[in-house]
Design a protein around this motif. Structure first.
Motif, mmCIF file in Angstrom:
data_model
loop_
_atom_site.group_PDB
_atom_site.id
_atom_site.type_symbol
_atom_site.label_atom_id
_atom_site.label_comp_id
_atom_site.label_asym_id
_atom_site.label_seq_id
_atom_site.Cartn_x
_atom_site.Cartn_y
_atom_site.Cartn_z
ATOM 1 N N MET A 1 -14.815 -0.650 1.610
ATOM 2 C CA MET A 1 -13.401 -0.927 1.487
ATOM 3 C C MET A 1 -13.103 -2.289 2.118
ATOM 4 S SD MET A 1 -12.609 1.775 -0.162
ATOM 5 C CE MET A 1 -10.871 1.588 -0.356
ATOM 6 N N SER A 39 -13.636 8.375 -9.325
ATOM 7 C CA SER A 39 -12.335 7.777 -9.015
ATOM 8 C C SER A 39 -12.337 6.257 -9.164
ATOM 9 C CB SER A 39 -11.911 8.147 -7.592
ATOM 10 O OG SER A 39 -12.851 7.647 -6.668
ATOM 11 N N TYR A 40 -13.467 5.698 -9.583
ATOM 12 C CA TYR A 40 -13.656 4.262 -9.801
ATOM 13 C C TYR A 40 -13.632 3.463 -8.509
ATOM 14 C CZ TYR A 40 -12.501 5.519 -14.657
ATOM 15 O OH TYR A 40 -12.445 6.087 -15.892
ATOM 16 N N ASP A 41 -13.780 4.114 -7.353
ATOM 17 C CA ASP A 41 -13.882 3.395 -6.090
ATOM 18 C C ASP A 41 -14.963 4.052 -5.234
ATOM 19 O OD1 ASP A 41 -12.774 5.635 -4.795
ATOM 20 O OD2 ASP A 41 -10.777 4.776 -4.768
ATOM 21 N N ILE A 42 -15.246 3.483 -4.097
ATOM 22 C CA ILE A 42 -16.344 3.938 -3.250
ATOM 23 C C ILE A 42 -16.090 5.329 -2.649
ATOM 24 C CG2 ILE A 42 -15.509 2.869 -1.115
ATOM 25 C CD1 ILE A 42 -19.158 2.943 -2.329
ATOM 26 N N PRO A 80 -7.710 4.235 -13.979
ATOM 27 C CA PRO A 80 -8.298 5.065 -12.919
ATOM 28 C C PRO A 80 -7.612 6.432 -12.850
ATOM 29 C CG PRO A 80 -7.799 2.866 -12.104
ATOM 30 C CD PRO A 80 -7.181 2.980 -13.460
#
Length: 111
Positions: A1, A39-42, A80
């Motif tokens: 992040m 979720s398309y994020d880390i 997303p």
């Protein structure tokens, strides 16, 4: 992040913002390649094959160059699932939290 330092000028200091705008900036980052989440994020759950072979250090630059060379232009992608984009009057994150994303068509957007 993302993390970093944010410089804020308030009151009279805002009149002297120009010198700060002229400062150079440096960015450092780490990247995970060939990794995709729900979720398309880390923070999401891994949505790709777990048996991917890691890149050797000597191959990283060539792999990044191949990927980055495809970036210029417009690309269509799914919105997303944990976003405020609305489908049938409800934000996508509502469907994601309820586990009902498979009941709707997730809209695409150009980036």
């Amino acid at each position: 992040m993302a993390r970093g330092l944010l410089l804020m000028l308030v009151g009279e200091a805002t009149k002297n913002q120009r010198p700060y705008e002229l400062h150079t900036k440096q960015y450092r980052f780490e990247a995970l390649l060939g990794f995709e989440t729900d979720s398309y994020d880390i923070l999401g759950m891994c949505a790709t094959d777990a048996d991917r072979v890691p890149l050797l250090p000597a191959d990283v630059e060539a792999h990044v160059h191949r990927y980055v060379s495809r970036l210029p232009g417009t690309h269509s992608q799914l919105m997303p699932p944990y976003s405020a984009v609305r489908v049938n009057g409800k934000p996508l994150f509502s469907y994601a939290r309820q586990g009902t994303l498979d009941m709707i068509t997730i809209p695409r957007g150009d980036v």
